[in-house]
Design an enzyme around this catalytic site. Structure first.
Site, PDB file in Angstrom:
ATOM      1  N   SER A  19      30.049  49.302  35.571  1.00 65.61           N
ATOM      2  CA  SER A  19      31.046  48.788  34.631  1.00 65.61           C
ATOM      3  C   SER A  19      31.058  47.283  34.545  1.00 65.61           C
ATOM      4  O   SER A  19      30.374  46.595  35.299  1.00 65.61           O
ATOM      5  CB  SER A  19      32.439  49.311  35.006  1.00 65.61           C
ATOM      6  OG  SER A  19      33.060  48.414  35.888  1.00 65.61           O
ATOM      7  N   GLY A  20      31.879  46.792  33.610  1.00 69.95           N
ATOM      8  CA  GLY A  20      32.004  45.360  33.389  1.00 69.95           C
ATOM      9  C   GLY A  20      33.129  44.750  34.200  1.00 69.95           C
ATOM     10  O   GLY A  20      33.374  43.548  34.102  1.00 69.95           O
ATOM     11  N   ASP A  21      33.842  45.579  34.979  1.00 63.17           N
ATOM     12  CA  ASP A  21      34.917  45.028  35.812  1.00 63.17           C
ATOM     13  C   ASP A  21      34.921  45.799  37.135  1.00 63.17           C
ATOM     14  O   ASP A  21      33.954  46.511  37.433  1.00 63.17           O
ATOM     15  CB  ASP A  21      36.252  45.093  35.058  1.00 63.17           C
ATOM     16  CG  ASP A  21      37.188  43.955  35.449  1.00 63.17           C
ATOM     17  OD1 ASP A  21      37.304  43.680  36.653  1.00 63.17           O
ATOM     18  OD2 ASP A  21      37.812  43.337  34.556  1.00 63.17           O
ATOM     19  N   ASP A  22      35.992  45.674  37.920  1.00 73.60           N
ATOM     20  CA  ASP A  22      36.012  46.292  39.241  1.00 73.60           C
ATOM     21  C   ASP A  22      35.787  47.807  39.148  1.00 73.60           C
ATOM     22  O   ASP A  22      36.380  48.474  38.306  1.00 73.60           O
ATOM     23  CB  ASP A  22      37.356  46.027  39.920  1.00 73.60           C
ATOM     24  CG  ASP A  22      37.652  44.533  40.024  1.00 73.60           C
ATOM     25  OD1 ASP A  22      36.709  43.752  40.276  1.00 73.60           O
ATOM     26  OD2 ASP A  22      38.823  44.141  39.834  1.00 73.60           O
TER      27      ASP A  22
END
Ligand SMILES: *[C@@H]1O[C@H](CO)[C@@H](O)[C@H](O)[C@H]1NC(C)=O
Ligand SMILES: *[C@@H]1O[C@H](CO)[C@@H](O)[C@H](O)[C@H]1NC(C)=O
Ligand SMILES: *[C@@H]1O[C@H](CO)[C@@H](O)[C@H](O)[C@H]1NC(C)=O
Ligand SMILES: *[C@@H]1O[C@H](CO)[C@@H](O)[C@H](O)[C@H]1NC(C)=O
Ligand SMILES: *[C@@H]1O[C@H](CO)[C@@H](O)[C@H](O)[C@H]1NC(C)=O
Ligand SMILES: *[C@@H]1O[C@H](CO)[C@@H](O)[C@H](O)[C@H]1NC(C)=O
Ligand SMILES: *[C@@H]1O[C@H](CO)[C@@H](O)[C@H](O)[C@H]1NC(C)=O
Ligand SMILES: *[C@@H]1O[C@H](CO)[C@@H](O)[C@H](O)[C@H]1NC(C)=O
Ligand SMILES: *[C@@H]1O[C@H](CO)[C@@H](O)[C@H](O)[C@H]1NC(C)=O
Length: 469
Positions: free
Chosen positions: A253-256
Site C-alpha cells: 500500500s501507499g500508507d501504513d
C-alpha cells in the site's frame, strides 16, 4: 455379533468416506456444488444478490439490490440469521449498510466495483473521537460497506474481490477538490463479534478496513493491494477497539500496512476509548513510504497491550513506528513485538514525538503522551539505511524501551549515525550494530518480555459453514 458390528463399522467408514469425497468434489465443482467456509457463526437463511434484482455486468448499479437484500434479510436476525451470496460477476455498487447476525459472502469469481458516482455515497457526521474529517474539516463519505451498532457480522468469501476504483478519489484529493473525507472500503462502528476474512481489497479511495469503537474483531486472510504512491491507503486501522486479532494478511500500500489508532487530540481525549488487546500475526507488508505497523499518530484515547509476531516487511520505510506529538495526550504502552524479518528498510526502529497535524488550534499544548513499555525482540533485518531513529519528547522522554536479539545488516552506503536517539530511556541486549548510549547494553543477557497468555480473541472457535449455489 462381532461380524455384524464389524460390518456396521465398515459401513459407517464407507459412508463417512463417500461424504468426504463428495464434499471434496463439490468444493472443487464450482457452480452447482457446495462451498464451505469458516466463520464465527453459520446462518439458517441464504439469498443471492440476484434474488433482489442484482445485475453483475459491471455497469448496472447494485446499490438498491444490496440495500433491499440486506433490509429483507435483517428480518431473520432473531431466526438463525442470514447470508447474502454475491455470485461470480462484476457488481457495481455505491455504499450500503450491513445488519446484525448476517454474513456477506463474496464468491471467488465475484468483484464488487465501488461506484465512482459521488451521489452513490451518503454523507456521515464526523467521528466523535476525531472532531472533524481526516482529509478535510467537513463531514465524510460513508464507506463502501458500512455497519454501525451491530453484533455478529461476517464479511468473507473464497478470496472474492472488492475493488475501490480509487484513482478518481486520489486525483480529487490531490487536487484539493474534496470538502469531505474520502470513503473507506469497510468501516464497522459501535459493533461486536465481527469477522472479515478471505477477500481481496484493491485500490481503496483511502483506508481499507476501519473497525472503530468495536470489540471482538477477527481479521484473517486479507490481501490488500494499492499503488505504493496512492494517498492514505492504509491497510487495516483498528481504532478505539478492544480484542482484535489480525492474522495472515498480505498488504501492499501507499500508507501504513496496519495503523493502530484511538482518536485525535482533545476529541480523542474526551471520547477516551483506547485500542487494547490487539494481536497481529503473520503479516507481510510492502510500503516504501510508510510503516509496517504504526501506533498513532492519533492515539489520544490510548493504545495498550499490542502483541505482534511473525511479521515480514519488504521494501518498507520502517518496522513498528510510534507516532505522537505534544497535544495528543493519551498513551502507548505495553507493546510487544517478536520475530520480525525485514528486507530493504529505511529504518528498522522509528519513534517520533513531534508528529504534527492537529485537528484544529483547540488542542491542549500541555497534553503530553506517555510512551512506555515498548518491547522488541528476535528480529533480523538486511539492507537497512538507518538502524534506529528514536526521538522522544524533550523533558518528557519515552521510557521502558527494551530491544533484544536484533541483527541489522546495512546497505552498501550506510549512514554514519546508525542509532540516533534523543529523549528516550531503556536497555538493549545482543543488538547489532550496538545501540546508542541512551539504550545501554545490559550486562546480564536479557530477553525482552513477550506475554505468553492468550487473549479472549485467541479463543474464538470458527464453525464450518456452507454456501449452496
Ligand atoms: C481462509 O482461507 C484459508 C485457505 O483457503 C482457509 O484455510 C481458512 O480457514 C479461511 N479462513 C476463514 C476465516 O475463512
Ligand atoms: C423478502 O422477505 C419476504 C419474507 O418476509 C419474502 O416473502 C420476500 O419474497 C422477500 N423478498 C425478496 C425480493 O426476496
Ligand atoms: C446507513 O447508515 C447510516 C448511519 O446510520 C445512515 O446515515 C444511512 O442513511 C444508512 N444508509 C442506508 C442506505 O440506509
Ligand atoms: C450506536 O451506539 C452508540 C454508542 O452506544 C450510541 O451513542 C448511538 O446512539 C447508537 N446509534 C444508533 C443508530 O443506534
Ligand atoms: C487472492 O487473490 C489475490 C489477488 O488476485 C492473490 O494475490 C492472492 O494470492 C489470493 N490469495 C489466495 C489465498 O488465494
Ligand atoms: C466545497 O466548498 C466550497 C466552499 O464552500 C464550494 O465552493 C465547493 O463547491 C465545494 N466543493 C464540493 C466538491 O462540494
Ligand atoms: C534470536 O532471533 C532469531 C530471529 O528471530 C531467532 O531465530 C533466534 O531463535 C533468537 N535467539 C534467541 C536466543 O531467542
Ligand atoms: C538495498 O537497498 C537499496 C535502497 O537503500 C536498494 O536500492 C537496493 O535495491 C537494495 N538491494 C537489495 C539487494 O535489495
Ligand atoms: C537525529 O534525529 C534528530 C531528531 O529526530 C534529527 O533532527 C537529526 O537530524 C538526526 N541526525 C542525524 C545525523 O540523522
Amino acid at each position: 455379533m462381532e461380524l455384524c458390528s464389524k460390518f456396521r463399522s465398515a459401513q459407517v467408514i464407507a459412508s463417512v468416506l463417500s461424504l468426504l469425497i463428495w464434499e471434496i468434489l463439490s468444493l472443487q465443482a464450482g457452480a452447482g456444488g457446495q462451498i464451505s467456509y469458516s466463520a464465527i457463526e453459520c446462518r439458517k437463511h441464504t439469498a443471492l444478490l440476484t434474488d433482489f434484482g442484482g445485475v453483475g455486468d459491471g455497469k448496472t448499479s447494485n446499490t438498491k439490490a444490496f440495500n433491499s437484500a440486506i433490509a429483507n434479510l435483517s428480518q431473520f436476525a432473531s431466526d438463525g440469521g442470514a447470508q447474502l451470496i454475491v455470485p461470480p460477476g462484476k457488481w457495481l455498487t455505491g455504499s450500503f449498510n450491513l445488519t446484525s447476525h448476517f454474513t456477506l459472502y463474496i464468491h471467488q469469481g465475484a468483484v464488487l466495483l465501488a461506484s465512482q458516482d459521488e451521489s452513490e455515497w451518503p454523507h456521515l457526521a464526523v467521528l466523535p473521537s476525531y472532531g472533524r474529517g481526516r482529509d478535510a474539516p467537513g463531514g465524510r463519505f460513508s464507506s463502501l460497506i458500512f455497519g454501525t451498532n451491530l453484533t455478529d457480522v461476517v464479511i468473507t468469501g473464497g478470496n472474492g474481490t472488492i475493488d475501490g476504483q480509487g484513482e478518481i478519489w486520489w486525483q480529487k484529493f490531490r487536487g484539493e477538490k474534496l470538502n469531505d473525507t474520502r470513503p473507506y472500503l469497510i468501516e464497522i462502528m459501535y459493533s461486536k463479534n465481527i469477522q472479515i476474512s478471505n477477500i481481496t481489497l484493491l485500490n481503496s479511495p483511502s483506508w481499507n478496513v476501519h473497525p472503530i469503537y468495536s470489540s471482538d474483531i477477527l481479521v484473517q486472510g486479507l490481501t490488500i493491494l494499492a499503488p505504493i504512491d496512492s494517498p492514505n491507503t492504509d491497510g487495516i486501522n483498528p481504532d478505539s477497539c478492544t480484542n482484535t486479532r489480525i492474522e495472515d494478511c498480505y498488504i501492499v500500500s501507499g500508507d501504513d500496512c496496519i495503523a493502530v489508532k484511538s482518536g485525535w487530540d482533545q476529541y480523542g481525549t474526551k471520547f477516551g476509548m483506547p485500542t487494547q488487546h490487539l494481536v497481529i500475526r503473520r503479516l507481510t507488508c510492502i510500503s516504501p513510504d510508510s510503516a509496517t505497523i504504526a501506533l498513532g499518530s492519533e492515539m489520544s484515547g490510548g493504545i495498550r497491550d499490542v502483541r505482534a509476531e511473525d511479521i515480514t516487511a519488504i521494501d518498507t520505510q520502517s518496522g513498528v513506528r510510534i507516532k505522537t506529538a505534544v497535544g495528543r495526550g493519551g498513551y502507548v504502552k505495553d507493546i510487544f513485538v517478536r520475530r520480525m524479518i525485514m528486507k530493504t528498510m529505511k529504518y528498522v526502529f522509528w519513534m517520533t514525538g513531534s508528529y504534527g497535524s492537529h485537528p484544529d488550534p483547540g488542542y491542549d499544548p500541555k497534553a503530553l503522551p506517555e510512551i512506555t513499555g515498548i518491547n522488541y525482540r528476535d528480529m533480523v533485518a538486511e539492507n537497512v539505511t538507518y538502524s534506529a531513529r528514536l526521538e522522544g519528547i524533550q523533558n518528557h522522554p519515552f521510557t521502558g524501551i527494551c530491544i533484544s536479539n536484533v541483527t541489522i545488516g546495512l546497505t552498501e552506503k550506510p549512514k554514519k549515525l546508525q542509532w540516533n536517539c534523543t529523549d528516550v530511556q531503556g536497555v538493549t541486549s545482543r543488538v547489532m550494530p550496538p545501540a546508542c548510549d541512551l539504550l545501554p547494553e545490559k550486562k546480564k543477557q536479557t530477553d525482552c518480555f513477550f506475554p505468553e497468555d492468550k487473549l479472549p480473541i485467541d479463543n474464538v472457535q470458527l464453525k464450518t459453514c456452507y454456501v449452496r449455489h
